[in-house]
Design an enzyme around this catalytic site. Structure first.
Site, PDB file in Angstrom:
ATOM      1  CG  ASP A 146     -51.694-136.757  30.787  1.00 48.95           C
ATOM      2  OD1 ASP A 146     -50.577-136.443  31.239  1.00 48.95           O
ATOM      3  OD2 ASP A 146     -51.886-137.788  30.128  1.00 48.95           O
ATOM      4  CG  ASP A 173     -50.084-138.052  34.536  1.00 49.69           C
ATOM      5  OD1 ASP A 173     -49.562-138.837  35.361  1.00 49.69           O
ATOM      6  OD2 ASP A 173     -49.417-137.293  33.816  1.00 49.69           O
ATOM      7  CE1 TYR A 176     -50.582-133.251  35.513  1.00 44.18           C
ATOM      8  CE2 TYR A 176     -52.571-134.539  35.146  1.00 44.18           C
ATOM      9  CZ  TYR A 176     -51.366-134.042  34.692  1.00 44.18           C
ATOM     10  OH  TYR A 176     -50.938-134.349  33.415  1.00 44.18           O
ATOM     11  CG  ASN A 206     -45.532-138.313  34.900  1.00 44.72           C
ATOM     12  OD1 ASN A 206     -46.411-138.521  34.060  1.00 44.72           O
ATOM     13  ND2 ASN A 206     -45.111-137.091  35.184  1.00 44.72           N
ATOM     14  CG  HIS A 289     -48.574-141.817  31.620  1.00 44.56           C
ATOM     15  ND1 HIS A 289     -49.783-141.164  31.487  1.00 44.56           N
ATOM     16  CD2 HIS A 289     -47.683-140.871  32.008  1.00 44.56           C
ATOM     17  CE1 HIS A 289     -49.627-139.879  31.784  1.00 44.56           C
ATOM     18  NE2 HIS A 289     -48.358-139.679  32.094  1.00 44.56           N
ATOM     19  CG  HIS A 299     -43.166-135.801  28.226  1.00 46.86           C
ATOM     20  ND1 HIS A 299     -42.497-135.646  29.414  1.00 46.86           N
ATOM     21  CD2 HIS A 299     -44.354-135.150  28.359  1.00 46.86           C
ATOM     22  CE1 HIS A 299     -43.248-134.927  30.247  1.00 46.86           C
ATOM     23  NE2 HIS A 299     -44.369-134.613  29.636  1.00 46.86           N
ATOM     24  CG  HIS A 326     -45.838-138.705  29.652  1.00 51.64           C
ATOM     25  ND1 HIS A 326     -45.860-138.120  30.913  1.00 51.64           N
ATOM     26  CD2 HIS A 326     -44.529-138.869  29.330  1.00 51.64           C
ATOM     27  CE1 HIS A 326     -44.620-137.950  31.323  1.00 51.64           C
ATOM     28  NE2 HIS A 326     -43.793-138.379  30.393  1.00 51.64           N
ATOM     29  CB  VAL A 327     -47.223-136.048  24.704  1.00 56.04           C
ATOM     30  CG1 VAL A 327     -47.103-134.810  23.822  1.00 56.04           C
ATOM     31  CG2 VAL A 327     -45.888-136.756  24.796  1.00 56.04           C
TER      32      VAL A 327
END
Length: 435
Positions: A146, A173, A176, A206, A289, A299, A326-327
């Site tokens: 991320d 991720d 972005y 995502n 992810h 999440h 993700h988190v």
């Protein structure tokens, strides 16, 4: 019988971790960085990054504004002296009102292990320098997900640059961009200093989807720009693949590709795991992810379906470490399987806090689950130093006012050395033989 250095034994005893939630309070998210448009020649290579291809080969990827620029890489072991050359391929894509530059992918090699090479892209332009990974232990992975392209991203990348790592692993991720295609270009520019020098191995998150129903399929930008060795590993999708380096088998799974037991990804994973010879490959690491073990309120439960489908397979194969993103917080588990502590389960690590613009996920569930060993809402990166066939040192480095501060560290013992793999072989054979 493996003889251990007495200093290593002492270090292990000193680093016994206890369940904890850090009381660290993180400053708020930072805004996206400002990237002024650069003036350069149309054939000038930019957004250069490298990745592992087939055995002893590297894939060099770059972008030019000129479609006629050749997809050629010249390389050698001395600055400015190129003794070999390789021809690759190019692609491009359009997205609404945006048209990408020409994206070049060229595989070079065979290359010597643990060696510095100098190279240039497209027959001219600046010279770059890369270092190939070692062929045996020790090996160091820098790990973080991320990323985005904020002030905190810049801090994270600076700290990774100070880490003497051999490879960077990114569990989804990346840019972005979220449909704003120019942000893919600025992300490529931002990471080039690091990504052109060490292999970056990534999987999708995502924010890479960018699908428009009935108009644009998902992952078009990601697949065009970040080509991974999926074909070399027998996969039919760039969203999941595997590779082997220095006695470590790394599997990058797709949280956003079909993963049930009837899916292509599940069938591929089953076949890939069956090819791993644990007598030679002592460590097995998996990245994807959406985390399967998450005690943050953010999440919550999003990885449950994938976990239900694939965790039995990973457990039976003896996966040592599972890394997710993700988190937007850091968390490390004890060895766990099916929600309960298990000495033959995997260590799960969440690192979805590289520097994204959305900020940190600061709200954790209480009480702390039994399987959770350490959790903290902070931007930063992880380092996994696999020392030998039996021991690896994991550490988490948070961006504390732009200085890397190690807030979590633990020795991890491989399942190979614990005797778990002997018990699992029969179980794994049963799964392989199932329809």
């Amino acid at each position: 019988m493996v003889r251990m250095d007495p200093k290593l034994v002492v270090a292990i005893l000193l680093l016994i971790a206890v369940s904890a939630t850090a009381d660290y309070v993180r400053p708020k998210a930072r805004k996206n960085l400002d990237f002024p448009r650069k003036s350069r020649g149309s054939s000038h290579p930019h957004q250069v990054h490298i990745s592992v291809a087939k055995d002893k080969h590297m894939r060099i990827t770059w972008v030019t504004d000129d479609a006629s620029s050749p997809s050629v890489v010249d390389y050698g072991i001395s600055p400015g002296k190129y003794t070999a050359s390789a021809q690759g391929e190019s692609t491009s894509y359009s997205y609404l009102f945006y048209s990408s530059g020409t994206i070049h992918h060229t595989v070079i090699g065979p290359l010597e292990d643990d060696m510095v090479y100098f190279y240039r892209c497209g027959g001219g332009g600046p010279e770059f320098k890369l270092k190939t990974p070692p062929s045996k232990f020790p090996i160091t992975f820098a790990i973080g997900g991320d990323l985005g392209q904020t002030g905190w991203t810049a801090s994270t990348l600076d700290h990774i640059g100070r880490c003497d790592h051999d490879m960077y692993l990114l569990p989804g991720d990346l840019s972005y961009a979220d449909y704003q295609q120019r942000l893919w270009d600025t992300f490529g520019e931002l990471v080039q200093p690091l990504a052109s020098a060490r292999p970056w191995m990534v999987t999708e998150g995502n924010h890479e989807k960018e699908n428009i129903p009935l108009f644009k399929a998902g992952f078009q930008s990601y697949n065009a720009r970040w080509k991974m060795p999926f074909e070399e590993s027998g996969s039919n999708s760039n969203l999941y693949y595997s590779f082997e380096v220095a006695g470590v088998h790394v599997i990058m799974l797709g949280s956003y590709a079909d993963y049930d037991e009837y899916s292509d990804q599940y069938s591929w994973l089953k076949a890939d795991l069956s090819k791993v010879d644990r007598n030679k490959t002592r460590w097995l690491i998996v990245l994807f992810h959406a985390p399967w073990y998450n005690s943050n309120k953010a999440h919550q439960g999003e990885g449950d379906d994938m976990k239900a489908a694939m965790e039995p397979l990973l457990y039976a194969a003896g996966v040592d470490i599972v890394v997710a993103g993700h988190v937007h917080a850091y968390e490390r588990s004890k060895r766990v399987n099916n929600g309960i502590l298990d000495p033959c389960g995997s260590v799960h690590i969440t690192v979805g806090d590289g520097g994204n613009r959305e900020g940190l996920a600061e709200k954790f569930l209480n009480p702390v689950p039994e399987w959770s060993a350490f959790r903290e809402a902070s931007f930063g990166h992880g380092e996994l130093k696999i020392m030998n066939a039996t021991h690896a040192l994991w550490s988490w480095h948070r961006n504390d006012d732009d200085e890397p501060v190690r807030s979590d560290q633990v020795w991890i013992t491989s399942l190979f050395s614990s005797g778990c793999l002997t018990e699992k072989r029969h179980e794994f054979r049963k799964i392989l033989m199932s329809p």
